[in-house]
Design a protein around this motif. Structure first.
Motif, PDB file in Angstrom:
ATOM      1  N   THR A 178      34.153  42.873  49.144  1.00 19.21           N
ATOM      2  CA  THR A 178      34.106  44.070  48.296  1.00 19.21           C
ATOM      3  C   THR A 178      33.495  43.727  46.943  1.00 19.21           C
ATOM      4  OG1 THR A 178      36.244  43.562  47.304  1.00 19.21           O
ATOM      5  CG2 THR A 178      36.281  44.975  49.270  1.00 19.21           C
ATOM      6  N   SER A 179      33.182  44.796  46.227  1.00 14.27           N
ATOM      7  CA  SER A 179      32.618  44.624  44.894  1.00 14.27           C
ATOM      8  C   SER A 179      33.616  43.933  43.955  1.00 14.27           C
ATOM      9  CB  SER A 179      32.261  46.016  44.362  1.00 14.27           C
ATOM     10  OG  SER A 179      31.378  45.895  43.317  1.00 14.27           O
ATOM     11  N   SER A 180      34.902  44.255  44.101  1.00 15.01           N
ATOM     12  CA  SER A 180      35.868  43.604  43.201  1.00 15.01           C
ATOM     13  C   SER A 180      36.018  42.127  43.567  1.00 15.01           C
ATOM     14  CB  SER A 180      37.221  44.324  43.203  1.00 15.01           C
ATOM     15  OG  SER A 180      37.760  44.301  44.488  1.00 15.01           O
ATOM     16  N   GLY A 181      35.872  41.797  44.837  1.00  9.22           N
ATOM     17  CA  GLY A 181      35.895  40.388  45.253  1.00  9.22           C
ATOM     18  C   GLY A 181      34.727  39.627  44.634  1.00  9.22           C
ATOM     19  N   LEU A 182      33.568  40.276  44.619  1.00  6.87           N
ATOM     20  CA  LEU A 182      32.380  39.664  44.006  1.00  6.87           C
ATOM     21  C   LEU A 182      32.629  39.447  42.516  1.00  6.87           C
ATOM     22  CD1 LEU A 182      29.323  38.961  43.796  1.00  6.87           C
ATOM     23  CD2 LEU A 182      28.866  41.393  43.612  1.00  6.87           C
ATOM     24  N   LYS A 183      33.190  40.461  41.862  1.00  5.39           N
ATOM     25  CA  LYS A 183      33.458  40.377  40.420  1.00  5.39           C
ATOM     26  C   LYS A 183      34.401  39.207  40.120  1.00  5.39           C
ATOM     27  CE  LYS A 183      34.761  43.529  36.685  1.00  5.39           C
ATOM     28  NZ  LYS A 183      36.172  43.453  36.330  1.00  5.39           N
ATOM     29  N   GLN A 184      35.458  39.111  40.932  1.00  6.78           N
ATOM     30  CA  GLN A 184      36.426  38.020  40.715  1.00  6.78           C
ATOM     31  C   GLN A 184      35.753  36.654  40.807  1.00  6.78           C
ATOM     32  OE1 GLN A 184      39.687  38.299  43.509  1.00  6.78           O
ATOM     33  NE2 GLN A 184      40.250  40.308  42.705  1.00  6.78           N
ATOM     34  N   ALA A 185      34.894  36.497  41.826  1.00  8.25           N
ATOM     35  CA  ALA A 185      34.227  35.197  42.022  1.00  8.25           C
ATOM     36  C   ALA A 185      33.338  34.875  40.821  1.00  8.25           C
ATOM     37  CB  ALA A 185      33.406  35.213  43.302  1.00  8.25           C
ATOM     38  N   LEU A 186      32.624  35.883  40.317  1.00  9.39           N
ATOM     39  CA  LEU A 186      31.748  35.646  39.172  1.00  9.39           C
ATOM     40  C   LEU A 186      32.579  35.349  37.921  1.00  9.39           C
ATOM     41  CD1 LEU A 186      29.039  38.402  39.823  1.00  9.39           C
ATOM     42  CD2 LEU A 186      28.910  35.960  40.387  1.00  9.39           C
TER      43      LEU A 186
END
Ligand SMILES: Cc1cc2nc3c(=O)[nH]c(=O)nc-3n(C[C@H](O)[C@H](O)[C@H](O)COP(=O)(O)O)c2cc1C
Length: 324
Positions: A178-186
């Protein structure tokens, strides 16, 4: 998110996302769609049985997009096609190589001088430092929640540790759907992400409808790690077939641990047999369902096109960076 992602920009991607190579899943359709949707992508060379088929796949992708893309090479002895695959990638000058399961020294020394970037799968700091010293352009940090052969450390531990101690870019692999998963990783400091499982549930993926639907129907708690398939921990859906195998290590596994001389050969045999089981289950409905996937299936609720998946992953970016 205003931050720049130079590694991904140098690959012609507008977003810091790599569609991860997946054995038997990634095909040329997925590659073209991913590349034309604003991300970068790689496929496993082993998805093609012959050198001719590998060359044809590269030509087919190139006929539909001008974006550079990557090829994944298993660089240990289990891959008897490795030398030829590397030779072909060098000759055809693919955009980048992802090395997994072995020493990337030869790959780096042949690719770097001609401008092919090399990204190496790593699961810990020691190995990351080693590939950095060998000249890798980036590491792919495979965490404990990654689909396929996963690592040992959760991303919250692995990414900050690698960022602190190595200088080359760190790409986070595992658990992002998900987009929030991507945000967390960044936010953990990753210079980009490598995303696999969620793309299995795409119209373009080269697997059976049953496999795709399983990613929607099962949830994260149905993912188990098993050594029974390939000999090393592999994340699979706990289907009734997997349940029927139970925790019994099996005759071959038991023998392997008792007999050091036979160990190497049995390991290879188990790996080949396991790959065959995965291959059978990937393409047709069979009671021996071995469906490889990561725990992020929790976030998969429908089967979409690769472009729709990219669009939802990248919602976190502002409107000025829409896919096109
Ligand atoms: C079905 C499947 C097949 C995979 N095959 C390969 C492969 O052939 N080579 C490889 O280096 N990694 C392989 N992986 C690992 C992915 O490249 C990537 O690291 C992983 O999917 C990231 O975690 P995620 O699935 O949670 O997104 C595979 C993963 C899955 C789910």
């Amino acid at each position: 998110m205003i931050k720049q992602y130079p590694l991904f920009e140098s690959l012609g991607a507008r977003f810091p996302i790599l569609m991860a190579p997946m054995f038997l899943v990634t095909n040329t359709k997925m590659m073209v769609e991913a590349l034309n949707s604003g991300i970068t992508a790689a496929f496993p060379a082993l998805n093609y049985r012959t050198d001719e088929a590998l060359r044809m796949a590269i030509a087919e992708i190139r006929s539909q997009t001008s974006k550079p893309f990557g090829v994944n090479l298993i660089v240990n002895k289990s891959n008897i096609k490795y030398k030829q695959q590397l030779k072909t990638c060098v000759e055809l000058k693919v955009g980048f190589i992802i090395t997994s399961l072995g020493n990337p020294k030869e790959t780096i020394s042949l690719c770097k001088p001609i401008g092919i970037k090399v990204f190496c799968d790593v699961v810990d700091l020691m190995y990351a430092k080693k590939v950095e010293d060998l000249g890798a352009d980036a590491v792919i940090a495979v965490s404990s929640i990654a689909g396929g052969h996963s690592g040992n450390l959760p991303p919250e531990e692995l990414i900050p540790m690698l960022k602190k101690h190595i200088k080359i870019p760190v790409i986070s692999a595992g658990g992002i759907a998900t987009s929030s998963g991507l945000k967390q990783a960044l936010e953990l400091g990753a210079d980009g992400v490598s995303v696999g499982t969620v793309f299995i549930a795409s119209h373009e993926a080269g697997v059976s409808d049953e496999y795709k639907q399983a990613l929607v129907d099962y949830s994260g708690k149905d993912i188990i790690m098993t050594k029974l398939i390939s000999g090393t921990p592999l994340s699979v859906i706990n289907t009734s077939y997997m349940k029927s195998l139970g925790n019994n290590p099996g005759f071959l596994n038991k023998l392997m641990h008792k007999n050091k001389i036979l160990k190497k050969y049995i390991k290879m045999f188990i790996a080949v047999k396991g790959m065959k089981a995965i291959e059978n289950a990937a393409h047709k409905a069979t009671y021996k369902t071995v469906w490889v996937a990561g725990s992020c299936i929790n976030d998969i609720h429908n089967i979409r096109s690769v472009r729709e998946i990219v669009n939802s992953l990248t919602e976190v970016f502002n409107n000025t960076r829409k896919t096109g």
